[in-house]
Structure formats: structure tokens, C-alpha cells
Design a protein around this motif. Structure first.
Motif, PDB file in Angstrom:
ATOM      1  N   GLN A   1       0.847  -1.192   0.000  1.00  0.00           N
ATOM      2  CA  GLN A   1       0.000   0.000   0.000  1.00  0.00           C
ATOM      3  C   GLN A   1       0.884   1.244   0.000  1.00  0.00           C
ATOM      4  O   GLN A   1       1.801   1.364   0.798  1.00  0.00           O
ATOM      5  CB  GLN A   1      -0.913   0.006   1.219  1.00  0.00           C
ATOM      6  N   LEU A   2       0.557   2.170  -0.888  1.00  0.00           N
ATOM      7  CA  LEU A   2       1.331   3.393  -0.980  1.00  0.00           C
ATOM      8  C   LEU A   2       1.022   4.335   0.173  1.00  0.00           C
ATOM      9  O   LEU A   2      -0.122   4.497   0.573  1.00  0.00           O
ATOM     10  CB  LEU A   2       1.013   4.097  -2.302  1.00  0.00           C
TER      11      LEU A   2
ATOM     12  N   TYR B   1       7.747   4.494 -11.928  1.00  0.00           N
ATOM     13  CA  TYR B   1       6.647   5.340 -11.481  1.00  0.00           C
ATOM     14  C   TYR B   1       7.053   6.793 -11.627  1.00  0.00           C
ATOM     15  O   TYR B   1       8.237   7.097 -11.855  1.00  0.00           O
ATOM     16  CB  TYR B   1       6.286   5.038 -10.014  1.00  0.00           C
TER      17      TYR B   1
ATOM     18  N   ALA C   1       2.409  13.321  -4.855  1.00  0.00           N
ATOM     19  CA  ALA C   1       1.573  12.232  -5.346  1.00  0.00           C
ATOM     20  C   ALA C   1       2.392  11.273  -6.203  1.00  0.00           C
ATOM     21  O   ALA C   1       3.450  11.638  -6.726  1.00  0.00           O
ATOM     22  CB  ALA C   1       0.406  12.792  -6.155  1.00  0.00           C
TER      23      ALA C   1
ATOM     24  N   ARG D   1       2.227   8.222  -9.347  1.00  0.00           N
ATOM     25  CA  ARG D   1       1.506   7.556 -10.434  1.00  0.00           C
ATOM     26  C   ARG D   1       2.317   6.337 -10.856  1.00  0.00           C
ATOM     27  O   ARG D   1       3.440   6.487 -11.365  1.00  0.00           O
ATOM     28  CB  ARG D   1       1.298   8.491 -11.614  1.00  0.00           C
ATOM     29  N   LEU D   2       1.776   5.167 -10.631  1.00  0.00           N
ATOM     30  CA  LEU D   2       2.486   3.924 -10.933  1.00  0.00           C
ATOM     31  C   LEU D   2       2.476   3.639 -12.436  1.00  0.00           C
ATOM     32  O   LEU D   2       1.495   3.921 -13.123  1.00  0.00           O
ATOM     33  CB  LEU D   2       1.844   2.760 -10.174  1.00  0.00           C
TER      34      LEU D   2
ATOM     35  N   ASN E   1      -3.988  12.891 -12.602  1.00  0.00           N
ATOM     36  CA  ASN E   1      -4.539  11.562 -12.384  1.00  0.00           C
ATOM     37  C   ASN E   1      -3.476  10.690 -11.713  1.00  0.00           C
ATOM     38  O   ASN E   1      -2.714  10.005 -12.386  1.00  0.00           O
ATOM     39  CB  ASN E   1      -4.981  10.958 -13.716  1.00  0.00           C
ATOM     40  N   MET E   2      -3.425  10.713 -10.390  1.00  0.00           N
ATOM     41  CA  MET E   2      -2.397  10.029  -9.622  1.00  0.00           C
ATOM     42  C   MET E   2      -3.003   8.901  -8.797  1.00  0.00           C
ATOM     43  O   MET E   2      -4.204   8.885  -8.521  1.00  0.00           O
ATOM     44  CB  MET E   2      -1.687  11.022  -8.703  1.00  0.00           C
ATOM     45  N   ASP E   3      -2.163   7.973  -8.381  1.00  0.00           N
ATOM     46  CA  ASP E   3      -2.637   6.804  -7.629  1.00  0.00           C
ATOM     47  C   ASP E   3      -2.697   7.028  -6.121  1.00  0.00           C
ATOM     48  O   ASP E   3      -3.497   6.400  -5.425  1.00  0.00           O
ATOM     49  CB  ASP E   3      -1.731   5.612  -7.908  1.00  0.00           C
ATOM     50  N   ALA E   4      -1.869   7.881  -5.598  1.00  0.00           N
ATOM     51  CA  ALA E   4      -1.854   8.126  -4.156  1.00  0.00           C
ATOM     52  C   ALA E   4      -1.389   9.547  -3.884  1.00  0.00           C
ATOM     53  O   ALA E   4      -0.480  10.034  -4.564  1.00  0.00           O
ATOM     54  CB  ALA E   4      -0.945   7.130  -3.449  1.00  0.00           C
ATOM     55  N   TRP E   5      -1.989  10.167  -2.884  1.00  0.00           N
ATOM     56  CA  TRP E   5      -1.686  11.550  -2.518  1.00  0.00           C
ATOM     57  C   TRP E   5      -1.321  11.626  -1.041  1.00  0.00           C
ATOM     58  O   TRP E   5      -1.812  10.863  -0.223  1.00  0.00           O
ATOM     59  CB  TRP E   5      -2.906  12.441  -2.743  1.00  0.00           C
TER      60      TRP E   5
END
Length: 127
Positions: free
Chosen positions: A1-2, A32, A97, A99-100, A113-117
Motif C-alpha cells: 500500500q502506498l 513510477y 503524489a 503515479r504507478l 490523475n495520480m494513484d496516491a496523494w
């Protein structure tokens, strides 16, 4: 988990410098992109800068490209944003943030459009 955590914000006077840090855990072995974004009071969040994990390629928003430098310490999974000649319009909450599976490119700063912030760190430029 990020997990993303920013630090380094604070109150500075116009013309001064500040360095923000972003620590990321849970990163996979795949490539990433890491990005810095900011949101000023009453405005939409905007992209500031990003960097690719694969080759360190960077991109900057036109509004800051002559005053900021993004860098990373791959061994520590940490990204930095060095900001110089700060202006009152740089005031805002700065977010990091991830982005993978992507590289840093200008579109990443635009579409956000990112996966985790992270939760953000406040930068206040005021005299």
C-alpha cells in the motif's frame, strides 16, 4: 500500500527559499512518476513539477520552471522540491503524489490523475 508524507512547509518572506520533502513507502519495483501539486486558497489544484523514477526526467509548470527544482533520492524513496525567489502567489498547500507505471510528462501535471496523494504541507509566503 502506498503511503505519501510531505514535510518542509512553513511561513517565509517573499524572495526567500524553501525545500519541501516527500517520503513515499510501499513503492513497487516497476517504474513510477512522482509529482508536486499545489492548491492556493480559492483555486483549483495545479501541477508544479514531476520526476520519473526510471531516468530522473523532469517537467515543470511554466509558472515556476525558473524558480524550482525537483529531485529525488531513489535509495530513500524521497522526493524534494527546492523553491527559490518565492512569491506571495506561491502560497498554498503543496501535495506530493505517485503515479504507478508512468513516466513524468507534462500531461501528468495537467490531468492530475495520480494513484496516491499525501495530506499536504502548507507554504505561506508573506511579509
Amino acid at each position: 500500500q502506498l503511503h505519501v508524507v510531505e514535510s518542509g512547509g512553513g511561513l517565509v518572506q517573499p524572495g526567500e527559499s524553501l525545500r519541501l520533502s516527500c517520503a513515499v513507502s510501499g513503492l513497487p519495483l516497476e517504474h513510477y512518476a512522482l509529482g508536486w501539486f499545489r492548491q492556493a486558497p480559492g483555486k483549483e489544484r495545479e501541477g508544479v513539477a514531476c520526476i520519473s523514477s526510471s531516468d530522473g526526467a523532469t517537467n515543470y509548470a511554466d509558472s515556476v520552471k525558473d524558480r524550482v527544482t525537483v529531485s529525488r533520492d531513489g535509495a530513500e524513496n524521497t522526493m524534494y522540491l527546492q523553491m527559490n525567489s518565492l512569491k506571495p502567489e506561491d502560497t498554498g498547500i503543496y501535495y506530493c503524489a505517485v503515479r504507478l507505471g508512468f513516466v513524468c510528462w507534462r500531461g501528468l501535471l495537467v490531468n492530475k490523475n495520480m494513484d496516491a496523494w499525501g495530506q499536504g504541507t502548507l507554504v505561506n509566503v508573506s511579509s
